[in-house]
Scaffold this motif. Structure first.
Motif, PDB file in Angstrom:
ATOM      1  N   ASP C 170       0.860  -1.188   0.000  1.00 31.12           N
ATOM      2  CA  ASP C 170       0.000   0.000   0.000  1.00 31.12           C
ATOM      3  C   ASP C 170       0.898   1.240   0.000  1.00 31.12           C
ATOM      4  OD1 ASP C 170      -1.700   2.091   0.491  1.00 31.12           O
ATOM      5  OD2 ASP C 170      -2.616   1.208   2.272  1.00 31.12           O
ATOM      6  N   LEU C 171       1.286   1.673  -1.212  1.00 34.68           N
ATOM      7  CA  LEU C 171       2.214   2.801  -1.325  1.00 34.68           C
ATOM      8  C   LEU C 171       1.470   4.140  -1.383  1.00 34.68           C
ATOM      9  CD1 LEU C 171       4.785   1.298  -3.865  1.00 34.68           C
ATOM     10  CD2 LEU C 171       4.686   1.056  -1.375  1.00 34.68           C
ATOM     11  N   LYS C 172       0.132   4.059  -1.417  1.00 36.70           N
ATOM     12  CA  LYS C 172      -0.658   5.277  -1.489  1.00 36.70           C
ATOM     13  C   LYS C 172      -0.795   5.915  -0.105  1.00 36.70           C
ATOM     14  CE  LYS C 172      -5.216   6.969  -2.894  1.00 36.70           C
ATOM     15  NZ  LYS C 172      -6.577   6.561  -3.304  1.00 36.70           N
ATOM     16  N   HIS C 173      -1.223   5.114   0.848  1.00 36.05           N
ATOM     17  CA  HIS C 173      -1.362   5.608   2.217  1.00 36.05           C
ATOM     18  C   HIS C 173      -0.071   5.294   2.956  1.00 36.05           C
ATOM     19  CE1 HIS C 173      -5.273   4.092   0.694  1.00 36.05           C
ATOM     20  NE2 HIS C 173      -5.691   5.282   1.085  1.00 36.05           N
ATOM     21  N   GLY C 174       0.048   5.737   4.149  1.00 33.38           N
ATOM     22  CA  GLY C 174       1.203   5.289   4.944  1.00 33.38           C
ATOM     23  C   GLY C 174       2.348   6.252   4.837  1.00 33.38           C
ATOM     24  N   ARG C 175       2.519   7.023   5.862  1.00 31.85           N
ATOM     25  CA  ARG C 175       3.542   8.058   5.896  1.00 31.85           C
ATOM     26  C   ARG C 175       4.948   7.477   5.908  1.00 31.85           C
ATOM     27  NH1 ARG C 175       0.704   9.295  11.641  1.00 31.85           N
ATOM     28  NH2 ARG C 175       1.436   7.437  12.699  1.00 31.85           N
ATOM     29  N   PRO C 197      -0.772  -2.755  -5.771  1.00 34.52           N
ATOM     30  CA  PRO C 197      -2.001  -2.892  -6.539  1.00 34.52           C
ATOM     31  C   PRO C 197      -2.274  -1.570  -7.250  1.00 34.52           C
ATOM     32  CG  PRO C 197      -2.297  -3.683  -4.273  1.00 34.52           C
ATOM     33  CD  PRO C 197      -0.968  -2.994  -4.330  1.00 34.52           C
ATOM     34  N   PRO C 198      -2.957  -1.625  -8.402  1.00 31.92           N
ATOM     35  CA  PRO C 198      -3.129  -0.411  -9.217  1.00 31.92           C
ATOM     36  C   PRO C 198      -3.784   0.733  -8.461  1.00 31.92           C
ATOM     37  CG  PRO C 198      -3.882  -2.363 -10.415  1.00 31.92           C
ATOM     38  CD  PRO C 198      -3.562  -2.819  -9.032  1.00 31.92           C
ATOM     39  N   GLU C 199      -4.656   0.414  -7.492  1.00 33.28           N
ATOM     40  CA  GLU C 199      -5.363   1.485  -6.782  1.00 33.28           C
ATOM     41  C   GLU C 199      -4.573   2.017  -5.585  1.00 33.28           C
ATOM     42  OE1 GLU C 199      -6.054  -1.639  -6.950  1.00 33.28           O
ATOM     43  OE2 GLU C 199      -6.806  -2.462  -5.058  1.00 33.28           O
ATOM     44  N   LEU C 200      -3.378   1.473  -5.370  1.00 32.02           N
ATOM     45  CA  LEU C 200      -2.610   1.884  -4.185  1.00 32.02           C
ATOM     46  C   LEU C 200      -1.196   2.333  -4.552  1.00 32.02           C
ATOM     47  CD1 LEU C 200      -3.722  -0.982  -1.746  1.00 32.02           C
ATOM     48  CD2 LEU C 200      -4.492   1.401  -1.751  1.00 32.02           C
ATOM     49  N   ARG C 216      16.299   6.022 -11.022  1.00 27.43           N
ATOM     50  CA  ARG C 216      15.451   5.309 -11.963  1.00 27.43           C
ATOM     51  C   ARG C 216      14.212   4.839 -11.195  1.00 27.43           C
ATOM     52  NH1 ARG C 216      17.686   0.881 -16.169  1.00 27.43           N
ATOM     53  NH2 ARG C 216      15.662   0.049 -16.843  1.00 27.43           N
ATOM     54  N   VAL C 217      13.046   5.151 -11.698  1.00 23.96           N
ATOM     55  CA  VAL C 217      11.805   4.794 -11.014  1.00 23.96           C
ATOM     56  C   VAL C 217      10.983   3.860 -11.886  1.00 23.96           C
ATOM     57  CG1 VAL C 217       9.663   5.676 -10.021  1.00 23.96           C
ATOM     58  CG2 VAL C 217      11.787   6.978  -9.748  1.00 23.96           C
ATOM     59  N   GLU C 218      10.584   2.738 -11.322  1.00 26.34           N
ATOM     60  CA  GLU C 218       9.747   1.778 -12.049  1.00 26.34           C
ATOM     61  C   GLU C 218       8.483   1.516 -11.247  1.00 26.34           C
ATOM     62  OE1 GLU C 218      12.087  -1.748 -12.648  1.00 26.34           O
ATOM     63  OE2 GLU C 218      13.738  -0.660 -13.632  1.00 26.34           O
ATOM     64  N   GLN C 219       7.408   1.152 -11.949  1.00 23.97           N
ATOM     65  CA  GLN C 219       6.168   0.793 -11.265  1.00 23.97           C
ATOM     66  C   GLN C 219       5.637  -0.509 -11.826  1.00 23.97           C
ATOM     67  OE1 GLN C 219       3.961   4.751 -11.602  1.00 23.97           O
ATOM     68  NE2 GLN C 219       3.313   4.034  -9.575  1.00 23.97           N
ATOM     69  N   THR C 220       5.119  -1.347 -10.952  1.00 23.57           N
ATOM     70  CA  THR C 220       4.516  -2.602 -11.400  1.00 23.57           C
ATOM     71  C   THR C 220       3.469  -3.048 -10.399  1.00 23.57           C
ATOM     72  OG1 THR C 220       4.921  -4.944 -11.883  1.00 23.57           O
ATOM     73  CG2 THR C 220       6.391  -3.912 -10.297  1.00 23.57           C
ATOM     74  N   ASP C 221       2.513  -3.851 -10.883  1.00 21.75           N
ATOM     75  CA  ASP C 221       1.576  -4.454  -9.936  1.00 21.75           C
ATOM     76  C   ASP C 221       1.843  -5.953  -9.812  1.00 21.75           C
ATOM     77  OD1 ASP C 221       0.652  -5.386 -12.323  1.00 21.75           O
ATOM     78  OD2 ASP C 221      -1.353  -4.505 -12.168  1.00 21.75           O
TER      79      ASP C 221
END
Lengths: 351, 351, 351
Positions: C170-175, C197-200, C216-221
């Protein structure tokens, strides 16, 4: 008249103090101010334990008593929150008191029932300090108020003797202002002006006490008149929690703000308040627009709580005389003290 | 048989102790009594931190453990109230335990679930002291009971070996009396008289344990008979919180009061109670009319909690041998101790 | 670039730190590890008082800050639970702040409102440490994460510069993970793989911050892809308390367990988690089946909280340079440390 020794005494009421005892206590508080500010260290109570029993919520008194005892070198143990488990199991306050006496060297107690602290104190051989007993008394608050006032007046070249004191607001409820009147009555030739809405006047017994000790007592419901010429303006919060139903806030004319002071107050008046002040819109408590007015002494007043409570604990536990030789410099960082001689006396505090 | 070293051990059950270990622990407690009373100071645990984790409300055990650890020089950190935040987020007790192990040198834990303290202790390398696990055990209470009893008997020229012990009241519930039976069984040739209402008898397993160790075990529901000739009368509160519905209080004949003692008890009997006692009208718990009877040892008993817990913490953390050289006089005021050799042994305590 | 002095500074955000300052802080933390473990004692803050003001429940941060300050010799006073009495009476945060400044030398504060700690800090001249401000920051957690990571990598002969970092969950919430990205961005040539997950997903602003500093920044689910080759796998709990309604747990492929690591991870990867981890069935948080895998660094990580917070408090209060001369051996028992050089690194902890 020599000072009364406080060693081993319960501190339950501001009636216990006479002037020589107050003066001795305040001289010790002066000595302890550098410790309160984190500039010096003393460890005279290293190994001693305070029991902090708050049967009613508190932030300020609890933290202040903690810090005072800890800065003397002692340790503090708290009861859990506002409930005492054993009492819910039918234990008498007398039993609780005797049990805790075997754990601690001193107890600070707050209880909503006025009689409880007396019952508790009667059952123990260790000293008990009343941290507020319902609508009754709050002697350590009265002591810090008087200490702060005496140091403000000394700075201004005034004395409490002969001063004009305006007490403003809800003078009916609120143990703080009641305890303060008792202590002020020990001084000479005061004019005490009670400024309150008609339904919130000072109890008659206290007015008689002050008059009986030779003070001039006046009453008014008009702040514009009552504040004129006052050396001390002591404002109080509306004690809404002591009313049965809802209660109307102070009317606008009771708001002590820059405009009112400009119209009425002496240039060297001292403005105090036991805090917390109600800053919510419409509360009409002491206004934040005075925050940079050097007459506002409310934070110098609250700061006084640490040295006064340190002096009280040290006196009650009989270590007052050991203080001078015990002092050593603190070695940690301490910001420049924002205190009595500064005007404006604090930084970064929005007004 | 030499004493078992307690250093580094968890203290989870009274079953862990044998007589030589108890005797060594109690000798250390004797040495620490002046510290417990605020007459001497030791700082052997200066720098050490205790984690106080109470998942269930407590006043007496919590304050007593605090004071004992602080009087050894240590500091105490508490979890907030009875909830552990991280556990509400799904953390296992094992994880909580391992985390807290990185913060503290020792943990005192109370938990309503009997198994929790065992689970917690299994996951940590620092010592865990059971501060009460539901209906399970309360070993530090049992230790202080036995210590107080042994010192009372010594004062009277008696020994625990050969004594007649009357356990009275709710013997079914209540971990205190269960743990005490386990410890008493380590002694020799006792007569243990279990005095309880028929529905609140001592669990059969404990009766068998005592009988199996050669003690004489008797059961009765008649206090007038059961108390006769007893060297110790150990009264207990009705554990109403462990009943499902409402529960009738003790019948009048279970009230241990002056009249009952006059009719049954030895002149040199010792009357104990783990406290709190239920002083509410009609509760029929141990009566306050005995408050000035020198046989009543309940406050000497609770006072014993501090030196016993100090001795236990010092032993578990391996500093017992450093105690004698570490003692120095306390310099603060301490009222004359109202203790074991005084009768009446406390002042100002209404009866 | 020399380190920035932290003396007298508020610690509100991980943005305040640059690399030289971090390195100086971490060197002090190294020096304090034996104190954190109860092997050495220092008393540089003897006489100092910390105010611990938690307006939101906490176990780990509160206990850890307590223990760190106490192990430096200081004392801690807490506000009662999560409520501040005076604020319920209408007191402004600015007034509360100024009042507490007269009691303490330093404040640690947790508040659910992101702005509160800034408002509080603006009104006081003593240092304020942010113990977590809602969805905002938790700088001391980020510091301990980075310290633990740097020491893990050093042990493995790696550096943070050039590392491949997988942030999972959960990279969306969480300080915590947000503050960590800020600190990691101070290093060079990282590959930061955000696995969620795509929503987080990680907030865009933080992705841009890292990219803007040359990483370098990458994103994956897909965890199976994201974890491959990572030097650090940093797992996070689903912050269910920050969702409006109910929320589905992580899907099975997000569970980091032995099977996933066997399929994807480097043999010398480091697995971290800010804790608590959710061990409830079906939560799919970091699995306990890794408990004996030496790559799991979560408890070495939490242990790092004490020396890092000690170093921070000592630096903020300006006593860092006094530490080396102040250290003396602890004399109480301490079990063999179950720490960084051990694999498996803890005993008795069920997996």
């Amino acid at each position: 008249m020599p000072p009364t020794s406080l060693t081993g005494q319960h501190i339950l009421s501001s009636d216990q103090f006479d002037r020589p005892t107050l003066e001795q206590l305040f001289a010790l508080a002066d000595l302890l101010r550098p410790v309160a500010r984190g500039e010096q260290v003393t460890r005279v109570l290293e190994g001693a334990v305070m029991g902090s029993l708050f049967f009613e919520a508190s932030t300020r008194t609890r933290l202040s008593c903690d810090a005072a005892f800890m800065r003397l070198g002692g340790s503090v143990s708290h009861s859990t929150g506002v409930a005492i488990t054993s009492i819910s199991k039918g234990e008498s306050l007398a039993d609780t008191s005797r049990v805790v006496s075997g754990y601690c060297d001193i107890v600070v107690m707050r209880h909503p029932d006025e009689q409880a602290v007396h019952e508790f104190a009667a059952a123990t051989h260790i000293p008990v300090v009343n941290g507020g007993n319902g609508a009754g008394e709050h002697p350590t608050q009265a002591l810090l108020d008087l200490y702060a006032l005496s140091r403000e007046f000394a700075r201004l070249g005034k004395t409490i003797d002969g001063a004009r004191i305006a007490l403003v607001g809800d003078l009916k409820h609120g143990r703080t202002v009641h305890s303060l009147v008792r202590l002020l009555s020990l001084f000479r030739e005061l004019t005490i002006v009670c400024v309150s809405p008609p339904e919130l006047t000072m109890p008659a017994g206290l007015l008689e006490l002050a008059a009986g000790r030779g003070h001039r007592v006046e009453q008014t419901d008009a702040p514009r008149e009552g504040l004129a010429g006052a050396d001390l303006i002591y404002a109080t919060r509306l004690q809404t929690e002591r009313f049965a139903g809802t209660v109307a806030p102070y009317s606008d004319d009771f708001r002590i703000d820059a405009a009112l002071l400009a119209a009425t107050a002496l240039p060297d008046a001292v403005v105090m308040h036991p805090l917390p002040r109600d800053s919510r819109p419409g509360a009409n408590d002491l206004s934040t627009d005075l925050n940079r007015d050097p007459r506002l002494a409310i934070f110098r007043q609250t700061d006084a709580g640490i040295p006064v409570r340190m002096a009280l604990f040290a006196s009650v536990l009989g270590v007052g005389e050991q203080i001078p030789a015990s002092l050593r410099p603190a070695t940690w960082y301490r910001p420049e003290y924002i205190g009595p001689d500064d005007a404006p006396f604090y930084r970064g505090h929005g007004g």
